[in-house]
Design an enzyme around this catalytic site. Sequence first.
Site, PDB file in Angstrom:
ATOM      1  N   LYS A  45       0.839  -1.204   0.000  1.00 45.04           N
ATOM      2  CA  LYS A  45       0.000   0.000   0.000  1.00 45.04           C
ATOM      3  C   LYS A  45       0.872   1.252   0.000  1.00 45.04           C
ATOM      4  O   LYS A  45       0.571   2.222  -0.680  1.00 45.04           O
ATOM      5  CB  LYS A  45      -0.933  -0.052   1.216  1.00 45.04           C
ATOM      6  CG  LYS A  45      -1.007   1.186   2.059  1.00 45.04           C
ATOM      7  CD  LYS A  45      -1.851   1.004   3.273  1.00 45.04           C
ATOM      8  CE  LYS A  45      -1.204   1.460   4.555  1.00 45.04           C
ATOM      9  NZ  LYS A  45      -0.914   2.891   4.650  1.00 45.04           N
ATOM     10  N   ASN A  46       1.963   1.234   0.746  1.00 47.19           N
ATOM     11  CA  ASN A  46       2.795   2.438   0.838  1.00 47.19           C
ATOM     12  C   ASN A  46       3.602   2.685  -0.438  1.00 47.19           C
ATOM     13  O   ASN A  46       4.175   3.760  -0.604  1.00 47.19           O
ATOM     14  CB  ASN A  46       3.724   2.374   2.051  1.00 47.19           C
ATOM     15  CG  ASN A  46       2.973   2.640   3.343  1.00 47.19           C
ATOM     16  OD1 ASN A  46       1.777   2.934   3.313  1.00 47.19           O
ATOM     17  ND2 ASN A  46       3.662   2.526   4.456  1.00 47.19           N
ATOM     18  N   CYS A 103      -3.681   8.281  10.847  1.00 48.04           N
ATOM     19  CA  CYS A 103      -3.461   7.595  12.125  1.00 48.04           C
ATOM     20  C   CYS A 103      -3.188   8.621  13.220  1.00 48.04           C
ATOM     21  O   CYS A 103      -2.475   9.596  12.996  1.00 48.04           O
ATOM     22  CB  CYS A 103      -2.246   6.687  12.037  1.00 48.04           C
ATOM     23  SG  CYS A 103      -2.570   5.096  11.300  1.00 48.04           S
ATOM     24  N   ARG A 162       2.671  14.758  13.425  1.00 49.15           N
ATOM     25  CA  ARG A 162       2.910  14.517  12.003  1.00 49.15           C
ATOM     26  C   ARG A 162       2.750  15.763  11.135  1.00 49.15           C
ATOM     27  O   ARG A 162       1.837  15.852  10.303  1.00 49.15           O
ATOM     28  CB  ARG A 162       2.014  13.381  11.501  1.00 49.15           C
ATOM     29  CG  ARG A 162       2.202  12.124  12.301  1.00 49.15           C
ATOM     30  CD  ARG A 162       1.418  10.959  11.758  1.00 49.15           C
ATOM     31  NE  ARG A 162       2.109  10.285  10.672  1.00 49.15           N
ATOM     32  CZ  ARG A 162       1.702   9.155  10.135  1.00 49.15           C
ATOM     33  NH1 ARG A 162       0.623   8.561  10.565  1.00 49.15           N
ATOM     34  NH2 ARG A 162       2.374   8.596   9.137  1.00 49.15           N
ATOM     35  N   ASP A 212       6.869   0.803  11.483  1.00 51.15           N
ATOM     36  CA  ASP A 212       5.623   0.116  11.135  1.00 51.15           C
ATOM     37  C   ASP A 212       5.605  -1.350  11.588  1.00 51.15           C
ATOM     38  O   ASP A 212       4.564  -2.011  11.457  1.00 51.15           O
ATOM     39  CB  ASP A 212       5.369   0.179   9.619  1.00 51.15           C
ATOM     40  CG  ASP A 212       4.870   1.547   9.192  1.00 51.15           C
ATOM     41  OD1 ASP A 212       4.570   2.377  10.060  1.00 51.15           O
ATOM     42  OD2 ASP A 212       4.782   1.786   7.966  1.00 51.15           O
ATOM     43  N   ARG A 231      -7.464  -0.608   6.654  1.00 47.09           N
ATOM     44  CA  ARG A 231      -6.672   0.398   5.925  1.00 47.09           C
ATOM     45  C   ARG A 231      -5.447  -0.238   5.279  1.00 47.09           C
ATOM     46  O   ARG A 231      -4.972   0.251   4.252  1.00 47.09           O
ATOM     47  CB  ARG A 231      -6.183   1.499   6.876  1.00 47.09           C
ATOM     48  CG  ARG A 231      -7.267   2.393   7.387  1.00 47.09           C
ATOM     49  CD  ARG A 231      -6.683   3.541   8.176  1.00 47.09           C
ATOM     50  NE  ARG A 231      -5.645   4.214   7.406  1.00 47.09           N
ATOM     51  CZ  ARG A 231      -4.717   5.009   7.916  1.00 47.09           C
ATOM     52  NH1 ARG A 231      -4.697   5.243   9.201  1.00 47.09           N
ATOM     53  NH2 ARG A 231      -3.814   5.568   7.150  1.00 47.09           N
TER      54      ARG A 231
HETATM   55  C1  UD1 Z   1       5.350   6.911   5.838  1.00 44.57           C
HETATM   56  C2  UD1 Z   1       4.504   5.670   5.807  1.00 44.57           C
HETATM   57  C3  UD1 Z   1       4.216   5.197   7.221  1.00 44.57           C
HETATM   58  C4  UD1 Z   1       5.514   5.024   7.991  1.00 44.57           C
HETATM   59  C5  UD1 Z   1       6.383   6.264   7.890  1.00 44.57           C
HETATM   60  C6  UD1 Z   1       7.762   6.074   8.519  1.00 44.57           C
HETATM   61  C7  UD1 Z   1       3.220   5.918   3.774  1.00 44.57           C
HETATM   62  C8  UD1 Z   1       1.900   6.204   3.163  1.00 44.57           C
HETATM   63  N1  UD1 Z   1       3.257   5.974   5.118  1.00 44.57           N
HETATM   64  O1  UD1 Z   1       4.608   7.905   6.516  1.00 44.57           O
HETATM   65  O2  UD1 Z   1       3.512   3.958   7.152  1.00 44.57           O
HETATM   66  O3  UD1 Z   1       5.208   4.788   9.353  1.00 44.57           O
HETATM   67  O4  UD1 Z   1       6.568   6.630   6.516  1.00 44.57           O
HETATM   68  O5  UD1 Z   1       8.407   4.986   7.948  1.00 44.57           O
HETATM   69  O6  UD1 Z   1       4.183   5.612   3.115  1.00 44.57           O
HETATM   70  N2  UD1 Z   1       7.788  14.803   9.722  1.00 44.57           N
HETATM   71  C9  UD1 Z   1       7.908  16.143   9.985  1.00 44.57           C
HETATM   72  N3  UD1 Z   1       7.668  17.017   8.960  1.00 44.57           N
HETATM   73  C10 UD1 Z   1       7.314  16.606   7.715  1.00 44.57           C
HETATM   74  C11 UD1 Z   1       7.195  15.221   7.452  1.00 44.57           C
HETATM   75  C12 UD1 Z   1       7.429  14.328   8.490  1.00 44.57           C
HETATM   76  O7  UD1 Z   1       8.226  16.535  11.103  1.00 44.57           O
HETATM   77  O8  UD1 Z   1       7.124  17.451   6.832  1.00 44.57           O
HETATM   78  C13 UD1 Z   1       8.002  13.826  10.823  1.00 44.57           C
HETATM   79  C14 UD1 Z   1       6.723  13.065  11.170  1.00 44.57           C
HETATM   80  O9  UD1 Z   1       5.928  13.778  12.074  1.00 44.57           O
HETATM   81  C15 UD1 Z   1       7.285  11.803  11.773  1.00 44.57           C
HETATM   82  C16 UD1 Z   1       8.568  11.574  10.965  1.00 44.57           C
HETATM   83  O10 UD1 Z   1       8.903  12.824  10.383  1.00 44.57           O
HETATM   84  O11 UD1 Z   1       7.589  11.979  13.123  1.00 44.57           O
HETATM   85  C17 UD1 Z   1       8.454  10.519   9.883  1.00 44.57           C
HETATM   86  O12 UD1 Z   1       7.444  10.880   8.975  1.00 44.57           O
HETATM   87  P1  UD1 Z   1       7.457  10.463   7.438  1.00 44.57           P
HETATM   88  O13 UD1 Z   1       8.726   9.741   7.133  1.00 44.57           O
HETATM   89  O14 UD1 Z   1       7.113  11.659   6.633  1.00 44.57           O
HETATM   90  O15 UD1 Z   1       6.276   9.449   7.403  1.00 44.57           O
HETATM   91  P2  UD1 Z   1       5.035   9.434   6.417  1.00 44.57           P
HETATM   92  O16 UD1 Z   1       5.465   9.741   5.034  1.00 44.57           O
HETATM   93  O17 UD1 Z   1       3.918  10.209   7.010  1.00 44.57           O
END
Ligand code: UD1
Length: 422
Positions: free
Chosen positions: A22-23, A116, A121, A305, A397
Amino acid sequence: MDQLIIEGPTKLEGTVKVSAAKNAYLPILACVLLSPKPVHLKNLPKLRDIKTMMVLLKNLGVQISEKGEWTTFDASKVISQEATYDLVKTMRASILVLGPLLTRFKYAKVSLPGGCAIGARPIDIHLNNFAKLGAQINLEGGYVSAETDQLNGCSLVLSFPSVGATENILMGAILAKGRTIIENAALEPEIEDLGNFLIKMGAKIEGLGTSRIVVDGVPFDELKEVEYEAIGDRIEAATYIMAGLATKSTLTVKGFHTNHLEAVLTALSEMGAKIDRDEYEVTVYPSDLKGINIETSPYPGFPTDAQAQLMALTSQVEGVSIITENIFENRFMHVPELRRLGASIELKQKTAVIKGESHLKGAPIMCTDLRASAALVLAALASSGKTKIQRIYHLDRGYECLAEKLSQLGASIDREKNVPMS
Ligand code: UD1
């Protein structure tokens, strides 16, 4: 609401094939918006997050048709560049349409994401870097809007290797003018898969799989019709592998690149797991496991995850385990529910201390987020008696046909439909 009834303890036996990731598919679905040429995707998993992204695309004017295992997307008549709150609130990954819309239509408006409930985030890394590529960003009324005359490539250094930000910027850079260099890019395999898809579509990308991705923008009309199938889901695989170990089963999990799960397989081997593996499948055998001390970190580290599932497993092994969550705050929502089954877990800020070999006993429990829910299923399989798991829409999901797959492996698991919430 539906609920799962699991009767344990159980042994699993046989082979389970994981679905496409899915990701990987969520950003690939967002890429459909980049081009008016058709995109054909194979074996899209039937998951709530995938459906949500498809509804979002339909609302923007994308035509979608299905034939057998293929789904075709036609974004030649996009009518809106706005992703509304009602959809985005249910799935944070909706933010991924920002890059494709902005780079093709020079405008995008997306509700600030929900998804979630695992911490704040934010999306600052996405937005700061789109600004550097030449977008004017506005935050107003719970929405982010971005507009530009033309995105222009430049050198970017991400302040953290965010998966979503890397993907969003990569997609945005495809049609930007000139060269974009993304330093400190996330290394997750789903990003390489996205890049491979984009290259098939006509994009010019180098450095995939490394922390320095170089994109040379191409003119919009150079993008091509494309057929693609995403990689297998490494997190679904990790979940079944750990379910096999928690139930002392002989179980084969196939359909994914086992090297994408290196950190998990290494940790499990360290715990004493007997594992056979080749390129695309892993077999685990009944093993006497010991506790482990592990931290989550960006790929190739131990994935956040799979943290909840590992915690459920460690409740069943000899000795004490220490699990530290470094990626998300508030990602221990499975802990109170695992305790309800009898697990002994103490929390100290971002670290959980698990005393192993708890005799788990079935109880009514509740899902709180996607991976927490997977941990509860795993614990329920190892518990004696009946566990009733509510709010399983979280599981829907991200786990395709979970009850069917586990039932085929011999678990006693039933999905009861439309049960009033207690
Ligand atoms: C993706 C995955 C999710 C996984 C995560 C980490 C998808 C759809 N989801 O989520 O399943 O748990 O990677 O492997 O692929 N952050 C910031 N600012 C930003 C972006 C992120 O501070 O602009 C922080 C987030 O709050 C979090 C961390 O960085 O604490 C990791 O987030 P990120 O790697 O962006 O995860 P997702 O892309 O949301």
